[in-house]
Structure formats: C-alpha cells, structure tokens
Design an enzyme around this catalytic site. Structure first.
Site, PDB file in Angstrom:
ATOM      1  N   VAL A 127       0.835  -1.203   0.000  1.00 53.34           N
ATOM      2  CA  VAL A 127       0.000   0.000   0.000  1.00 53.34           C
ATOM      3  C   VAL A 127       0.875   1.259   0.000  1.00 53.34           C
ATOM      4  O   VAL A 127       1.929   1.301   0.633  1.00 53.34           O
ATOM      5  CB  VAL A 127      -0.916  -0.013   1.259  1.00 53.34           C
ATOM      6  CG1 VAL A 127      -1.733   1.263   1.363  1.00 53.34           C
ATOM      7  CG2 VAL A 127      -1.831  -1.224   1.217  1.00 53.34           C
ATOM      8  N   ASP A 142      -3.951   5.366 -13.060  1.00 52.74           N
ATOM      9  CA  ASP A 142      -3.870   4.093 -12.332  1.00 52.74           C
ATOM     10  C   ASP A 142      -5.019   3.151 -12.705  1.00 52.74           C
ATOM     11  O   ASP A 142      -4.802   2.005 -13.094  1.00 52.74           O
ATOM     12  CB  ASP A 142      -3.892   4.334 -10.815  1.00 52.74           C
ATOM     13  CG  ASP A 142      -2.543   4.767 -10.261  1.00 52.74           C
ATOM     14  OD1 ASP A 142      -1.714   5.253 -11.046  1.00 52.74           O
ATOM     15  OD2 ASP A 142      -2.320   4.624  -9.051  1.00 52.74           O
ATOM     16  N   ALA A 163      -6.246   1.264  -6.774  1.00 52.55           N
ATOM     17  CA  ALA A 163      -6.975   1.045  -8.035  1.00 52.55           C
ATOM     18  C   ALA A 163      -7.134  -0.442  -8.319  1.00 52.55           C
ATOM     19  O   ALA A 163      -8.174  -0.887  -8.823  1.00 52.55           O
ATOM     20  CB  ALA A 163      -6.245   1.735  -9.191  1.00 52.55           C
ATOM     21  N   ALA A 164      -6.113  -1.229  -7.974  1.00 53.49           N
ATOM     22  CA  ALA A 164      -6.193  -2.680  -8.236  1.00 53.49           C
ATOM     23  C   ALA A 164      -7.277  -3.328  -7.378  1.00 53.49           C
ATOM     24  O   ALA A 164      -8.027  -4.196  -7.848  1.00 53.49           O
ATOM     25  CB  ALA A 164      -4.839  -3.342  -7.987  1.00 53.49           C
TER      26      ALA A 164
HETATM   27  O1  PMV Z   1      -0.841   6.336  -7.075  1.00 55.11           O
HETATM   28  P1  PMV Z   1       0.562   6.650  -7.448  1.00 55.11           P
HETATM   29  O2  PMV Z   1       1.455   6.821  -6.269  1.00 55.11           O
HETATM   30  O3  PMV Z   1       1.100   5.787  -8.511  1.00 55.11           O
HETATM   31  O4  PMV Z   1       0.564   8.133  -8.070  1.00 55.11           O
HETATM   32  C1  PMV Z   1      -0.190   8.404  -9.182  1.00 55.11           C
HETATM   33  C2  PMV Z   1       0.551   9.291 -10.089  1.00 55.11           C
HETATM   34  C3  PMV Z   1       0.332  10.779  -9.922  1.00 55.11           C
HETATM   35  O5  PMV Z   1       0.645  11.317 -11.185  1.00 55.11           O
HETATM   36  C4  PMV Z   1       1.295  11.342  -8.884  1.00 55.11           C
HETATM   37  C5  PMV Z   1      -1.078  11.149  -9.538  1.00 55.11           C
HETATM   38  C6  PMV Z   1      -2.114  10.889 -10.615  1.00 55.11           C
HETATM   39  O6  PMV Z   1      -3.291  10.939 -10.278  1.00 55.11           O
HETATM   40  O7  PMV Z   1      -1.761  10.691 -11.777  1.00 55.11           O
END
Ligand code: PMV
Length: 336
Positions: free
Chosen positions: A102, A175, A110-111
C-alpha cells in the site's frame, strides 16, 4: 461463468508502475504506465444471506457495508458497482486480499477497486446465467436474482476512477486505466486511452524504498507549489511531457538504449518538482553505480518504489546493489 458451484466467485487485478510522466499527468501532460503482473489484488465474493460483510484481512478490518464511513474505498466501490449493475448490495460477503504494498506507487488502491468491480460483475453475471438452476437450492431469505449485464472494461475503470477520487482529490485516472486494461498505456487526462506497441521487450527492476508515501500528500504538495509559481511548474511539466512523448517513440521503435537517459532526465525533473526523497536518491544512485542505464522514482514519490532499466546480464547484480542500499524488496518485470 466459471468457478461458481457454491455461490463463490473470485477476480483479480494487477499492480502497475508509471514509467514516465507522473505528476505532470495531473496537469494534462502525457504519461506512460504498464501493468505489473507479479503483484495482484484479489476479491472473492461469497453468497450469504443478509447485509454485505467486508473482510479486508490484509489491513485487519472486518465490517458491515452499512457501517462503513462515506469515504471507505472498498465500500464505495461495492456500492457504486452494485448501483451500476442495478442490484441492491446484499446477500454476499466480500473478502479482499492483495500482494500489492500500500502507498508505494504500485496502484494498490486502483487494483483493489478493479478486482471488486470484476468480481461483482462476474458474480451477478453468474447469477444471471445460472439463476434458474441454482435458485432451487437457495435459502428463502436470499432476495431474487435480477438479470444484469456484465460490466465493460471501460465501465470498471470509470467506477475505479470515482474511488480514486477518495484517495486524493485530483487523480489523473492513469492508475485505474492501466490496471483495468492490463496493457501499456500512453495516457493523457480526459482523452481516449491509447495503447502502443512495445517493439522490443525490456526489463524494469522495481525496488521498494520501504517508505509508505500516500499519493494525496505528494499531489497536494505539488499543487500548492504550482499555485505559488505556475510559470516554473508549467515549464517543468512541459519538459516531463516531452520526455513521455520521446519515450513512447523510443519504445515503439525498439530503441531501449534511449530509455535510460530519458528515465534519468525524468528523475532530475521529479527532484525539481519536489517529490524525490533521500531513500529514493539512495536507491537511484546505487542502481546507476551498479551499471543501470537509467533509474527514477515511480508514482507519487516521497517514498514508494524506484524503477530501474536493467538487462538480462546485469539484473542480478543491480538487484543485489539495490538490496544492499536498503531496498526492502526488488522485483523484475518484463515490459512487452
Ligand atoms: O498512485 P501513485 O502513487 O502511482 O501516483 C499516481 C501518479 C500521480 O501522477 C502522482 C497522480 C495521478 O493521479 O496521476
């Protein structure tokens, strides 16, 4: 639909890494992300009369859907998916298990959402096709099974995106998209998803700094910095966007050699926007000193994972160097 003699279905979803373009993607620039199949979130749904029970054993939480706070991500995904399917959320228990750490930029939230969406779609699709037969053996206290259609990948991604908004207010949507589609994506916010050809597979080592870094905090920091100096941040985002565009072209023509310098250039810009950290820099340095062609943080930064371009010939040595420099775990994934 499958594994369901006794009213049990299971579905899963992979993790992900962002290869290029995090943060700038929130501000409309392109980014590239790929699924990581070595780690997965899994949702199991079991038919069971009464209110919906949620069992999130990994985080030692077991609760009734009705008691969940409004910002509970699992409960939100269950409720919204059921609403989309046109069914009342009741008469099942759902358990979640995930091997995706996490808050490490691997897309665990998201997964979990995508796994839940898939499991519910499968559960009700199964109910639909098997209802006549299975209805005979069902207890009277279980409500009649409505007829529902399965959800499309796009719908599951959209539902997961709604839940992403609970994790941080302004998610780009990258994501949920890469995880729901399970293929490399070239992602631009609010544009139709674009997949692309990986002309020559390449290997990425993913090294965990051991530092949990909630996306919300890094994204909030960047937003405040952008508000304070828009011209500087817009220029940094433009440079990151240009790197993502060049990286896509390199991947499409099979020019793996070009990717190392692009990763390094993206890392320099991530540092400039303020989302690197001592732990990230230590792992990036260790990888480059051990002969890697490029390395950068992946995801929100401030901790999480570092990604490193490695070869068959040096992957072991680089993984060892990363562990010696303090990585908690290194996995190597093939992008193809
Ligand atoms: O959820 P993470 O830690 O992979 O971050 C997502 C990537 C960001 O660009 C920082 C945020 C986004 O919503 O795209």
């Amino acid at each position: 639909m499958g594994d369901n003699e006794s009213g049990i279905v299971t579905a899963s979803a992979p993790g992900k890494i962002i290869l290029f373009g995090e943060h700038a993607v929130v501000y409309g620039r392109p980014a590239i992300a790929v699924p990581v199949f070595q780690v997965r979130a899994e949702a199991t749904i079991q038919q069971r009369a009464g209110n919906v029970q949620i069992d999130a054993a990994d985080i030692a939480r077991r609760y009734d859907l009705r008691d969940a706070p409004p910002d509970d991500p699992i409960a939100t995904m269950v409720t919204r998916t059921c609403a989309r399917l046109g069914v009342a959320p009741r008469d099942f228990a759902i358990s979640i298990h995930s091997t995706i750490p996490v808050a490490r930029g691997l897309g665990s939230g998201a997964a979990v959402s995508v796994a839940i969406g898939r499991a519910l779609a499968k559960f009700y699709a199964t109910e639909d096709t098997e209802s006549t037969e299975r209805g005979k053996s069902r207890s009277n206290s279980v409500s009649p099974v409505p007829s529902v259609a399965a959800l499309s990948v796009e719908e599951i991604s959209a539902l997961a995106y709604e839940v992403e908004k609970l994790h941080h207010g302004t998610p780009s949507g990258i994501d949920n998209t890469v995880i729901a589609y399970e293929q490399p994506v070239y992602f631009v916010r609010d544009q139709p998803i674009e997949s692309f050809r990986v002309a020559r597979p390449f290997l990425i080592a993913i090294a965990d700094t051991g530092v949990a870094a909630p996306t919300k905090i890094a994204v909030g920091y960047v937003r405040r910095a952008w508000q304070a100096d828009r011209a500087r941040y817009e220029a940094l985002f433009d440079q990151i966007g240009a790197i993502a565009r060049n990286a896509r072209a390199a991947i499409e023509r099979g020019d793996v050699d070009a990717l190392g310098p692009l990763l390094n250039a993206n890392q320099t810009l991530a540092r400039e926007i303020g989302v690197s950290s001592l732990e990230i820099e230590t792992l990036v340095d260790a990888a480059l000193r051990a002969g890697a062609r490029g390395a950068k943080l992946s995801g929100a930064g401030r901790g999480g994972n570092v990604i490193v371009l490695v070869d068959e010939g040096n992957r072991e040595e680089i993984a060892r160097a990363l562990m010696e420099a303090g990585a908690r775990r290194v996995i190597v994934t093939r992008v193809s």
